[in-house]
Design a protein around this motif. Structure first.
Motif, PDB file in Angstrom:
ATOM      1  N   ASP A 102       5.186 -43.860  -1.886  1.00 23.52           N
ATOM      2  CA  ASP A 102       4.763 -43.845  -4.178  1.00 23.52           C
ATOM      3  C   ASP A 102       4.755 -42.905  -4.561  1.00 23.52           C
ATOM      4  O   ASP A 102       5.100 -42.788  -5.813  1.00 23.52           O
ATOM      5  CB  ASP A 102       3.575 -45.275  -3.787  1.00 23.52           C
ATOM      6  N   THR A 105       8.377 -42.025  -4.765  1.00 21.66           N
ATOM      7  CA  THR A 105       9.496 -42.827  -6.407  1.00 21.66           C
ATOM      8  C   THR A 105       9.083 -42.475  -7.469  1.00 21.66           C
ATOM      9  O   THR A 105       9.572 -42.322  -8.672  1.00 21.66           O
ATOM     10  CB  THR A 105       8.994 -43.790  -6.382  1.00 21.66           C
ATOM     11  N   VAL A 106       7.468 -42.115  -7.619  1.00 26.07           N
ATOM     12  CA  VAL A 106       7.473 -41.242  -9.074  1.00 26.07           C
ATOM     13  C   VAL A 106       8.053 -40.172  -9.567  1.00 26.07           C
ATOM     14  O   VAL A 106       8.513 -39.871 -10.734  1.00 26.07           O
ATOM     15  CB  VAL A 106       5.726 -41.352  -9.673  1.00 26.07           C
ATOM     16  N   PHE A 154      -0.222 -43.105 -10.577  1.00 26.42           N
ATOM     17  CA  PHE A 154       1.274 -43.553 -10.315  1.00 26.42           C
ATOM     18  C   PHE A 154       1.301 -43.752 -11.975  1.00 26.42           C
ATOM     19  O   PHE A 154       2.485 -44.472 -11.683  1.00 26.42           O
ATOM     20  CB  PHE A 154       0.587 -44.332  -9.657  1.00 26.42           C
TER      21      PHE A 154
END
Length: 392
Positions: free
Chosen positions: A129, A132-133, A253
């Motif tokens: 995650d 991804t950010v 996030f």
């Protein structure tokens, strides 16, 4: 309030590059013996032990501790990425608060050469995650993943507040200047900002000399109740006044790389500590903070409330982060210069601040130090902030 939880003894070994390191169990045993000697307690007086490491087989903590003794006490192995050492300390402090009298926290790491990498590509990554950010902001890169995250956070900070590359470089200059006084540090040769900026680029504003090196080492702390310390004639002059651990929230996030690398976790943990202790951050004398990259030292100044949001550049240029300024940050040289053996880092910070509060830090001593703050983060994530006080 936790005024009666005592850091009775600390110990560590000089940190080393992977080429020059002893095996993890040898380093860890040496650090534990040093802490026992410093505290004036025997191995048999320990009631529990928390062993921090990231890279190693299960029960490596037992392997290391059995070199010192085999008394049958509980040994708990701890892994919280780069905040592992402080997580072990957090557990030791909790054990004392729950009724134990004498507990060991120790950490060690025998690292490999090269940048940190994903060790288990055949299963879901805890950093998926995060990447991804980061890739949504920076695009895909072949730079080391930690540098992408922290370098990207530095780029975001610079764009938001106008930080110059030279100012990031000055953090490395200060780090080496402090480390030159520390016999436990890996890198003790001083640098200029020009040398830092001329080093090979890594990601964003980061050059190689703005990234902490892979390091091997070990450190340990003996934590006791005040009653135990007094009954056994131990030192009681350094206490843990407050401590907090936080993990990620949904807003980690949300797209900000500054939040992604732990600024929010750090801020919440620090605020918890200040509120619990009734202390203003401007009362601090010395801080060991998590400078895995120069960019994170900059973010941490503001997350820990050492300077208002957006003012880190002035804080650095005014010399308020070093001797003669408002608060001495990383007198040990920090992760950038002392080194960053992941499992040992938090306990090495504890050792440095204990020596500072005792007045035993030699040429790097911060005059009159009475309040010390420790800040240790691990992506994935966990942030641990600990406030120490010198008491008479």
């Amino acid at each position: 309030m936790m005024k009666d939880i005592v850091v009775a003894g600390v110990g560590m070994v000089p940190f080393a590059t992977p080429r020059r390191s002893e095996p993890y169990d040898v380093m860890a045993a040496a650090a534990v013996r040093a802490a026992l000697t410093d505290a004036g307690v025997t191995f048999e007086q320990l009631q529990q032990a928390f062993a921090g490491y990231v890279y190693g087989d299960s029960t490596s903590g037992q392997r290391a501790l059995y070199r010192v003794g085999t008394s049958g006490i509980p040994v708990v192995n701890v892994n919280n990425n780069c905040s592992t050492g402080s997580s072990a300390l957090w557990l030791a402090r909790q054990a004392i608060a729950a009724g134990a009298d004498c507990v060991l926290a120790f950490g060690f790491e025998q690292m490999e050469r090269g940048a940190l990498a994903i060790k288990w590509p055949d299963r879901p990554s805890p950093f998926a995650d995060f990447m991804t950010v980061a890739e949504g902001s920076n695009g895909v890169s072949d730079a080391p993943f930690a540098a992408q995250l922290f370098g990207g956070a530095g780029t975001e900070y610079a764009q938001r507040y106008g930080m110059a590359p030279e100012t990031f470089a000055e953090v490395s200059v200060k780090s080496r200047r402090h480390a030159a006084r520390n016999p436990y540090a890996v890198f003790r040769d001083e640098l200029t900002a020009a040398q830092v900026l001329a080093a090979p680029p890594v990601f964003g504003p980061l050059t190689r000399l703005q990234c902490c090196p892979p390091t091997c080492g070990a450190a340990a702390a003996i934590v006791t109740s005040g009653d135990f310390a007094r009954r056994h004639g131990l030192r009681t002059d350094v206490v843990i006044r407050a401590q907090a651990m936080t993990t990620d929230r949904a807003d980690t996030f949300g797209g900000s790389l500054m939040e992604l690398v732990g600024a929010g976790m750090s801020r919440r943990a620090a605020d918890d500590v200040y509120e619990t202790a009734g202390v203003d951050p401007h009362d601090l004398d010395v801080v060991e903070l998590h400078d895995c990259f120069t960019t994170n030292e900059v973010l941490s100044y503001e997350a820990l409330r050492l300077t208002p949001e957006g003012t880190a550049e002035k804080f650095i240029r005014d010399g308020d982060n070093t001797y003669g300024g408002r608060v001495v940050t990383n007198p040990s040289g920090g992760l950038l210069s002392k080194g960053h053996p992941l499992g040992a880092t938090g306990l090495a910070q504890c050792a440095e601040l204990t020596w500072q509060l005792r007045g035993e830090a030699g040429p790097r001593q911060v005059d009159g130090a009475r309040l010390a703050l420790q800040h240790n983060i691990g992506l994935g994530g966990a942030a641990v902030v600990t406030l120490y006080e010198k008491v008479s």
